[in-house]
Design an enzyme around this catalytic site. Structure first.
Site, PDB file in Angstrom:
ATOM      1  N   SER A 151       9.928  18.732  19.583  1.00  0.00           N
ATOM      2  CA  SER A 151       9.404  20.060  19.850  1.00  0.00           C
ATOM      3  C   SER A 151      10.408  21.080  19.319  1.00  0.00           C
ATOM      4  CB  SER A 151       9.208  20.209  21.365  1.00  0.00           C
ATOM      5  OG  SER A 151       8.839  21.516  21.700  1.00  0.00           O
ATOM      6  N   LYS A 198       6.282  19.359  16.472  1.00  0.00           N
ATOM      7  CA  LYS A 198       5.530  20.346  17.271  1.00  0.00           C
ATOM      8  C   LYS A 198       6.254  21.669  17.164  1.00  0.00           C
ATOM      9  CE  LYS A 198       5.463  21.007  22.254  1.00  0.00           C
ATOM     10  NZ  LYS A 198       5.272  20.330  23.552  1.00  0.00           N
ATOM     11  N   LYS A 201       6.663  25.518  18.497  1.00  0.00           N
ATOM     12  CA  LYS A 201       6.331  26.467  19.546  1.00  0.00           C
ATOM     13  C   LYS A 201       5.798  27.724  18.865  1.00  0.00           C
ATOM     14  CE  LYS A 201       7.757  24.422  23.354  1.00  0.00           C
ATOM     15  NZ  LYS A 201       6.837  24.179  24.479  1.00  0.00           N
ATOM     16  N   ASP A 209       2.354  24.474  20.139  1.00  0.00           N
ATOM     17  CA  ASP A 209       2.338  24.641  21.596  1.00  0.00           C
ATOM     18  C   ASP A 209       2.591  26.108  21.917  1.00  0.00           C
ATOM     19  OD1 ASP A 209       2.559  24.494  24.343  1.00  0.00           O
ATOM     20  OD2 ASP A 209       4.336  23.194  24.355  1.00  0.00           O
ATOM     21  N   GLU A 247      -1.662  23.144  21.783  1.00  0.00           N
ATOM     22  CA  GLU A 247      -1.350  22.847  23.181  1.00  0.00           C
ATOM     23  C   GLU A 247      -1.300  24.135  24.001  1.00  0.00           C
ATOM     24  OE1 GLU A 247       2.249  20.549  23.386  1.00  0.00           O
ATOM     25  OE2 GLU A 247       2.558  20.880  25.525  1.00  0.00           O
ATOM     26  N   ASP A 279      -1.348  21.240  28.834  1.00  0.00           N
ATOM     27  CA  ASP A 279      -0.070  20.865  29.441  1.00  0.00           C
ATOM     28  C   ASP A 279      -0.040  21.495  30.834  1.00  0.00           C
ATOM     29  OD1 ASP A 279       2.613  20.811  30.267  1.00  0.00           O
ATOM     30  OD2 ASP A 279       3.457  21.522  28.390  1.00  0.00           O
ATOM     31  N   LYS A 331       3.058  15.009  31.606  1.00  0.00           N
ATOM     32  CA  LYS A 331       4.449  15.129  32.051  1.00  0.00           C
ATOM     33  C   LYS A 331       4.478  14.654  33.497  1.00  0.00           C
ATOM     34  CE  LYS A 331       5.774  19.137  29.258  1.00  0.00           C
ATOM     35  NZ  LYS A 331       6.012  20.590  29.292  1.00  0.00           N
ATOM     36  N   GLY A 338       7.778  16.423  27.535  1.00  0.00           N
ATOM     37  CA  GLY A 338       9.154  16.389  28.003  1.00  0.00           C
ATOM     38  C   GLY A 338       9.543  17.717  28.623  1.00  0.00           C
TER      39      GLY A 338
HETATM   40  O1  OSB Z   1       5.731  23.100  26.966  1.00  0.00           O
HETATM   41  O2  OSB Z   1       6.106  21.133  26.368  1.00  0.00           O
HETATM   42  C1  OSB Z   1       6.529  22.199  26.811  1.00  0.00           C
HETATM   43  C2  OSB Z   1      10.330  22.046  27.231  1.00  0.00           C
HETATM   44  C3  OSB Z   1      10.464  22.673  28.435  1.00  0.00           C
HETATM   45  C4  OSB Z   1       9.370  23.180  29.085  1.00  0.00           C
HETATM   46  C5  OSB Z   1       8.096  23.040  28.509  1.00  0.00           C
HETATM   47  C6  OSB Z   1       7.944  22.388  27.296  1.00  0.00           C
HETATM   48  C7  OSB Z   1       9.086  21.916  26.631  1.00  0.00           C
HETATM   49  C8  OSB Z   1       9.036  21.296  25.311  1.00  0.00           C
HETATM   50  C9  OSB Z   1      10.177  20.388  24.908  1.00  0.00           C
HETATM   51  O3  OSB Z   1       8.173  21.508  24.499  1.00  0.00           O
HETATM   52  C10 OSB Z   1       9.896  18.967  25.234  1.00  0.00           C
HETATM   53  C11 OSB Z   1      11.128  18.092  25.159  1.00  0.00           C
HETATM   54  O4  OSB Z   1      11.604  17.839  24.060  1.00  0.00           O
HETATM   55  O5  OSB Z   1      11.617  17.662  26.215  1.00  0.00           O
HETATM   56 MG    MG Z   2       3.830  22.311  26.405  1.00  0.00          MG
END
Ligand code: OSB
Ligand code: MG
Length: 369
Positions: free
Chosen positions: A136, A162, A164, A190, A215, A240, A264, A292
């Site tokens: 991510s 992915k 953001k 995302d 996402e 999510d 998650k 994650g």
């Molecule tokens: O939205 O998936 C998410 C990290 C912290 C809070 C929300 C998210 C995320 C990530 C990173 O996208 C996921 C990871 O590498 O642990």
């Molecule tokens: Mg997410």
């Protein structure tokens, strides 16, 4: 004869990230992680709490999680003994606080599985011995910086990227990554709830880039609006934040609010509920993947085990330790050919390294039962 739990240690550790991680809900430079250790007369079990420092991703935050654990969830353990299922029932009267519940239940499950010699993967029903990994990638100041970051991850072997996104950082970065890395790169985005249905036209522009999914574009409680949006996009919609339980997953699928789910465990209250989300999705032919929360090796071990279940047909955000931390608290998880091995030892199959743990610890609290 039930194994009794002697007490629970709540420890906080300071884990600086290798680079700040920016999302539409904020920037994280260092993780303040709550580590839970359940102690029995002849063993222990570990887990970490995914709650972040501030209640931005969801309503939970790390100080609040520690408080509810200390006051309500840990005391509720006294009757249930070393039994993750019984613990799930014992904490049910307390609403919400799923991340706190997840951490406690995972530590109990780790202790339970260590005692019986079974691994998390075997217990959960893993169908593979290694899982393909995505990464991510946070919002950056410039597209140039983003391309450099993605290039590094692709070179390390990550099989899916992915990005953001947020309003003002969506089509341009996606287009730039597609142009630079080609159509074969598995790519998804995302939004962490940063858009509204009024942005449907802007989000539909992403349809041109062959994304695996978008996402959580809309607010957490906007299931109906997500269903409307799904009807206006060709890109599959993944949820999510909206999915806090297997019941939510069933409702979202029934409504047509998503065609993919990011699972998650912390967000849904633990690995037992995460497996139920997987089961519901699988029964409906909805693919899932493991998300994650910037976990240390403690949380990663269990996530990698979950990601090996048969319905996890898409690469997850289960990145290697080096994507997050210069020094992990466990032996580092290292990517090989874009995959992480599912731990095979009893319980989580990993343990915090005592010296590292001591070095990063900022506080410790013991709650006797
Ligand atoms: O939205 O998936 C998410 C990290 C912290 C809070 C929300 C998210 C995320 C990530 C990173 O996208 C996921 C990871 O590498 O642990
Ligand atoms: Mg997410």
């Amino acid at each position: 004869m039930k194994t009794k739990i002697s007490g629970v240690e709540l420890r906080r550790i300071a884990m600086p990230l290798v680079a700040p991680f920016r999302t539409s809900f904020g920037v994280e430079s260092s993780r303040d992680v709550l580590v839970v250790r359940v102690v029995t007369p002849d063993g222990e079990g570990w887990a970490e709490c995914a709650a972040m420092s501030e209640p931005r991703y969801c309503s939970e935050y790390v100080d609040g999680a520690q408080d509810v654990l200390r006051r309500f969830l840990i005391p509720a353990l006294s009757g249930s003994g070393l039994d993750a299922d019984a613990l799930g029932r014992a904490v049910e009267p307390f609403t919400g606080h799923r991340m706190a519940k997840s951490a406690l239940q995972t530590a109990v499950l780790d202790a339970q599985l260590r005692a019986s010699g079974e691994s998390f993967g075997s217990f959960l029903g893993a169908a593979r011995d290694r899982v393909p990994c995505g990464v991510s990638v946070g919002i950056m100041d410039t597209v140039g910086e983003l391309l450099d970051a993605v290039e590094g991850y692709v070179a390390e072997g990550y099989v899916r990227i992915k990005l953001k996104i947020e309003p003002g950082w969506d089509v341009a970065p996606v287009r730039a990554v597609r142009e630079r890395f080609g159509d074969d790169l598995l790519l998804q985005v995302d939004a962490n709830a940063a858009y509204s249905l009024a942005d449907a036209g802007q989000l539909a522009k992403l349809d041109d880039f062959g994304l695996l999914m978008i996402e959580q574009p809309l607010a957490n409680d906007d299931l109906v609006q997500h269903a409307r949006l799904a009807g206006r996009l060709r890109t599959p919609l993944c949820l999510d934040e909206s999915i806090e339980s297997a019941a939510h997953a069933a409702a979202a699928i029934e409504l047509g609010a998503c065609s993919v789910i990011n699972v998650k465990p912390a967000r849904v209250g633990g690995y037992l509920e995460a497996r139920r989300v997987h089961d519901v999705a699988r029964a409906h032919g909805v693919p899932v993947w493991c998300g994650g929360m910037l976990e240390t090796g403690i949380g990663r071990a269990a996530n990698v085990a979950l990601a090996a279940l048969p319905g996890f047909t898409l690469p997850g955000d289960t990145s290697g330790s080096s994507r997050y931390f210069a020094t992990d608290v466990t032996e580092p998880f290292v990517l090989r050919e874009g995959h992480l091995d599912v731990p095979t030892g009893p319980g989580l199959g990993v343990e915090p390294l005592p010296d590292v743990l001591a070095e990063v610890t900022t506080s410790r609290e013991w709650i006797a039962l």
